[in-house]
Structures are given as structure tokens and as C-alpha cells.
Design a protein around this motif. Structure first.
Motif, PDB file in Angstrom:
ATOM      1  N   LYS A 102       0.834  -1.197   0.000  1.00 44.78           N
ATOM      2  CA  LYS A 102       0.000   0.000   0.000  1.00 44.78           C
ATOM      3  C   LYS A 102       0.874   1.253   0.000  1.00 44.78           C
ATOM      4  N   GLN A 103       0.375   2.293  -0.582  1.00 42.08           N
ATOM      5  CA  GLN A 103       1.016   3.600  -0.444  1.00 42.08           C
ATOM      6  C   GLN A 103       0.456   4.228   0.825  1.00 42.08           C
ATOM      7  N   ALA A 104       1.314   4.807   1.616  1.00 43.40           N
ATOM      8  CA  ALA A 104       0.821   5.471   2.820  1.00 43.40           C
ATOM      9  C   ALA A 104       0.053   6.725   2.424  1.00 43.40           C
ATOM     10  N   SER A 107       0.728  -7.076   0.986  1.00 44.53           N
ATOM     11  CA  SER A 107       0.189  -5.924   1.710  1.00 44.53           C
ATOM     12  C   SER A 107       0.447  -6.059   3.213  1.00 44.53           C
ATOM     13  N   ASP A 145       3.591   1.665   5.503  1.00 41.28           N
ATOM     14  CA  ASP A 145       3.797   1.621   4.055  1.00 41.28           C
ATOM     15  C   ASP A 145       4.975   0.698   3.760  1.00 41.28           C
ATOM     16  N   SER A 181       8.225   1.822   2.269  1.00 37.47           N
ATOM     17  CA  SER A 181       9.166   2.654   3.027  1.00 37.47           C
ATOM     18  C   SER A 181      10.346   1.829   3.541  1.00 37.47           C
TER      19      SER A 181
END
Lengths: 65, 494
Positions: free
Chosen positions: A11-13, B291, B351, B354
Motif C-alpha cells: 500500500k502507499q501510505a 500488503s 507503508d 518505506s
């Protein structure tokens, strides 16, 4: 394409989470990240095995352990 | 009191030849032999005392599936205390016994350099041989897997069932930060990016416990071969793990597992962190969920991998608070563990992308998805599988992991030095130093002994049944006073 829909991608934050982690969210930072990724992709284009299909096909190992 | 977590990591590397018809046993043998010949001296491995068929659950395996000891393939001991040899059809580097998880990362990185130097040695020693390339990965995407195993010193008084119960939730879930990533589900032939997995090896695990390592792979390997005094020590042999290119991921894999074992020895683990009701299925589900949100049924209800990992992290944070953590190598390593662990879980929860500079599967996913976007590739394009393989190519001119922006925690000069110099605080120091000081008298060595030939019968075997003895502090002076192997043995009282 049921398969594709089922697959979950990282997911993108969202923005509020960026604030929470204190990560830089400026557009300059984002552009730098994109530039870094672009130069990395340029490099992959250069060093990736020329015939990917043959390379992948010939990568055969025996089981180990 | 928790035992010092003496540990090591063994990696079977993938190997290819420019001649696609070459036998991998031959190419692996060329690799090990060329490296051995390029060294000033060469001592072989001693198989005395190997018993991979002994089961920690209390029986000898009566199955013909018990692992066999192969005695005829190239095998060498290095002056850093490691073993470099041919296992099945792969070159394998087994690190020396290390005293801290960070030191084990150092000696794992040294193993990568040994492999690179061996590739160069082949060109010098066998100039007519087709080029050999070595990959630090665990699968060929055609259904074959090869291992990256860890070993931890555990107090023999801890029951094996307790070890299994303490670690199964960890081994099911730790892949979220130490998985190396893979394009596809190879056992069903779905080799595309839509079936990306966070672990290379997850889909090869089919049992909860067992002695096997090559078929019906178990989450908990029950091999009971301590290579040490069996009345005091157990060597936990862990086979569920990917080989990492990220040094931080290797550190996390080793340090988290070490601290969980220490908490078990000290009775500091929570009663349940969330035990998966179907551990094998859970390993597969978590690997297929990039995810990092999938929930699995546990004895505490439905939980995600992150939730289970937070249970361990919170327990470790409480356990390490105010401790000097000598069992882990000191407070600096304990702090590093807690900081890195928390950062990994937090990053993955906010995320996953990151974490691209520390977690291999994320770094690989980032390359794959960006490359697919740039070239508008279909998910099954072979170039994506090529990126997957080439991520693990050790050659600097080809490696994609080395281009992916991974953070390093090992100083390159220290890694180079670790190719020839042993860890100072385990018996590996005696093994490696004996070999470098008296190369022509050391005829053979293994994990728990060194055998000398001082020109008279019989050969002299120096036993090393305690992994924490034979350190630099305890034997440096004896080595300094010994002008010959005979003097060394005299001073040791052998």
C-alpha cells in the motif's frame, strides 16, 4: 482477471501517515526519489541479462540441503 | 540465565555455468577446489561425529529419508573457522561460530566475498573452464529449493517441545522482514508478478516438525546433532529462512531468533503470542500477501503477522530493559535489535515500500514494479523473472541487490579481514588460528575438534566440546609461546 484483483500490492501510505512518521513529504523530496528510481531503472536496462527468456530457462538448480 | 547465543549461518548458493549442460556437482567442485588451491594451505573436513539422523524428539530416524553425510565431495576448512564445501549440487559456506548476531552477519558477508574470490580463482586455476556464476538465493523458479540454515546454541535443559512452541509463531511470521521475495508461485507454475511472494522458500514448507531437510520440509527441524557436549548443549538447526542480500535483514533474522530463545531459557516469554492453528498454511498465506495485512487463525483469535511480531517485540523490550544482555553481545546490540525490529514493524504497517532500503522483498518488489511500469510489461514477462534471479547475482557488475540502495551495517574492510581471521570469542578462534599457524600439521578439523599430525603416531585430536572455549583470550598466549604444533599440544596437555 479475478487473480489480479485478489493479489494485494504494497500500500502507499496516505498523507496523514507521512506526518505521523515525520517523513519528508515535499514535492522536491518526491522528485528526488523519482529521479533516483529513474537512474536505477536506466542501470537495470544496461546490466540485465540480454536474453532474459533464455537466461531464466537455463537457470536450473538441483535441490539442496 | 540465558546461555550466550553462539550462532552461525550456512548458505547453499545457486550456481550456473556458461555451459548450460555442465553438471552442477562438477562446477561446485571446481569452485571450492580452485579457492582451496589459491590458498597457501588446505585442510580437509573431518566427518567424525556427524549424526544428522539423530532426532531431538528422542529417536533415531528409521526412515531412508534421513539426511546422508556426503564424504567424497570437495571440502575445506578456512582460517576464519568456516567450512567451504560442496553440499549436494551447491557450493556451501558455513560460517564459523559467532558470539553475536552482528558478528554472524559479518561472517555471512565474508562468505559472499569468499564466493566471489572463488569465482575469480576458477578463472586462474582452470582457465579453460566456462565461467561459473554464484547466486545468493534459494530457488530456481522451477520447483527446486536450496537452503540457508541458522544454528543457535541452546541450553539442553530446555525441553524441545518448548523450543518448538516458542518459535513456531516466529518462524511463520518473521518472513515479513526477512523474506527475500520471489516472482511467482513456482510449485503451481504461476510465474508472474501477480503471484509475487515475500519469501523464496515459504511454499516449500509442508510440515510443522520433522527431521527432513530436502523433502516435506518442516518449520521446525528436529535434527539433534549438537557438535558439542550433548549433556549441556543443544544446537537448534533452523531451516526455514531465505538467504538475504540485505545485511539488516540478516541481522534481524538472527537477532530476533536469538532473543526469543534467550527469553525462553529465562522463562520470560508470554504464555502465547498467538499460535497459528495451521502453521503450514499460515506460512504460505503470509508469503503470498505483500500488503502484510492478511490475518491468520491463532489460539488468540485472528491475528496478522505484524500483530504476532509485536507480541514478541513487546516481550523482548520488557525483557531487555535494564539488562546488560551479554548473552546477545552487550547493550549496544540489544538496542540495535530493538530499534531495527520496531522500525521494520512500524514501516511495514504504515507503508511497506518505506522499507525498501532494509527488507529484501520490498527492495526487489520496488525494482520489479517500477521496471514493469516503465516498459509496460505483462506480469509474466521473462524480464521480471530475470530481475528476480539477477537480484541475487554476486558479481558487482551484474548484481541488482547491490544497486537497489540497500543500507549496509558491515564495514567492507572488516568483511575482507573476516575472510581469513576467525571470530575471537568462540572455539572458531582455536580452529582458525591452529590452521593459519600450523597449516602443515593440521590434517583435518571439524566443528568440535582439530586433528594434528606432528610426525609420530597416533594423530592428536584436540576436542572442543564447548563452543565458548578456545577463544582468543584463553589461547592467544599459548599460541604465542608455541613455535611448533608439538609445543602447542604440549602446552595444551595433549
Amino acid at each position: 482477471m479475478a487473480e489480479q484483483e485478489r493479489t494485494q500490492r504494497p500500500k502507499q501510505a496516505d498523507h496523514s501517515q507521512d506526518v505521523e512518521t515525520g517523513e519528508p513529504t515535499s514535492s522536491a523530496g518526491a522528485e528526488q526519489l523519482k529521479a533516483d528510481l529513474d537512474s536505477l531503472l536506466d542501470e537495470i536496462d544496461l546490466v540485465l541479462e540480454d536474453n532474459a527468456e533464455e537466461f531464466v530457462r537455463n537457470y536450473v538448480q538441483k535441490g539442496g540441503e | 540465565m540465558a546461555l550466550p547465543k553462539v550462532l552461525g549461518i550456512e548458505t547453499e548458493y545457486g550456481i550456473t555455468s556458461a555451459d548450460p549442460l555442465a553438471d552442477p556437482i562438477v562446477t561446485s567442485t571446481l569452485l571450492v577446489s580452485a579457492y582451496a588451491q589459491s590458498l597457501a594451505h588446505h585442510s580437509s573436513w573431518d566427518f567424525e561425529g556427524e549424526s544428522p539422523h539423530r532426532d531431538a524428539r528422542g529417536s533415531q530416524c528409521d526412515s531412508d529419508r534421513a539426511p546422508a553425510v556426503e564424504r567424497h565431495l570437495a571440502n575445506t576448512v578456512l582460517t576464519n573457522g568456516a567450512r567451504f564445501y560442496v553440499d549436494h549440487a551447491h557450493p556451501e559456506y558455513s560460517s564459523p561460530e559467532c558470539r553475536t548476531p552482528l558478528e554472524a552477519v559479518l561472517f555471512d558477508v565474508a562468505g559472499e566475498i569468499v564466493m566471489l574470490e572463488a569465482m575469480e580463482a576458477v578463472k586462474r586455476v582452470y582457465p579453460e573452464a566456462p565461467e561459473i556464476v554464484v547466486y545468493k538465493n534459494n530457488s530456481d523458479a522451477k520447483g527446486q529449493s536450496y537452503g540457508c540454515h541458522e544454528n543457535y546454541l541452546v541450553d539442553r535443559s530446555v525441553a524441545f517441545d518448548a523450543i518448538a512452541n516458542a518459535l513456531i509463531p516466529h518462524f511463520v511470521t518473521r518472513q515479513i522482514y526477512c523474506g527475500s521475495g520471489k516472482v511467482g508461485l513456482e510449485r503451481v507454475g504461476a510465474l508472474d508478478l501477480e503471484h509475487f511472494q515475500i519469501s523464496q522458500r515459504a511454499e516449500f514448507f509442508e510440515a510443522v516438525e520433522g527431521l527432513e531437510t530436502t523433502i516435506k520440509r518442516p518449520i521446525i527441524n528436529t535434527r539433534d546433532e549438537p557438535h558439542a557436549d550433548a549433556s549441556q548443549f543443544r544446537r537448534l538447526h533452523v531451516i526455514i529462512g531465505d538467504a538475504n542480500c540485505s545485511q539488516v535483514a540478516t541481522f534481524l533474522k538472527l537477532a530476533t531468533t536469538s532473543v526469543i530463545l534467550a527469553m525462553l531459557e529465562d522463562g520470560a516469554l508470554p504464555e502465547s503470542v498467538g499460535f497459528p492453528l495451521d502453521p503450514v498454511h499460515a506460512v504460505h498465506l503470509i508469503s503470498q500477501d505483500s500488503s502484510v495485512t492478511v490475518a491468520i487463525p491463532t489460539d488468540r483469535g485472528s491475528m496478522t503477522a505484524l500483530e504476532i511480531q509485536y507480541q514478541y517485540l513487546d516481550a523482548a523490550t520488557h525483557y531487555l530493559d535494564g539488562k546488560d544482555a551479554t548473552f546477545l553481545g552487550g547493550p549496544a546490540i540489544a538496542s540495535m535489535l530493538l530499534e531495527r525490529w520496531r522500525a521494520a514493524l512500524l514501516g511495514l504497517s504504515l507503508d511497506p515500500l518505506s522499507m525498501a532500503s532494509t527488507i529484501d522483498w520490498v527492495a526487489k518488489w520496488r525494482l520489479l514494479s517500477a521496471f514493469a511500469d516503465r516498459h509496460q510489461l505483462r506480469p509474466s514477462d521473462p524480464r521480471l523473472q530475470a530481475i528476480d534471479l539477477q537480484y541475487h547475482d554476486l558479481r558487482p557488475e551484474r548484481s541488482l541487490a547491490q544497486r537497489a540502495g540497500l543500507e549496509t551495517i558491515i564495514d567492507p574492510d572488516s568483511a575482507l579481514s573476516a575472510c581469513t581471521n576467525p571470530p575471537e570469542n568462540t572455539r572458531a578462534w582455536f580452529r582458525g588460528t591452529a590452521l593459519s599457524r600450523f597449516p602443515s600439521e593440521v590434517v583435518t578439523a571439524n566443528w568440535d575438534s582439530v586433528v594434528f599430525d606432528i610426525g609420530e603416531d597416533p594423530l592428536r585430536r584436540v576436542p572442543m566440546m564447548d563452543p565458548m572455549r578456545g577463544t582468543k583470550a584463553s589461547t592467544e598466549d599459548i599460541f604465542a609461546r608455541s613455535q611448533s604444533a608439538r609445543q602447542l599440544l604440549d602446552l595444551l596437555g595433549q
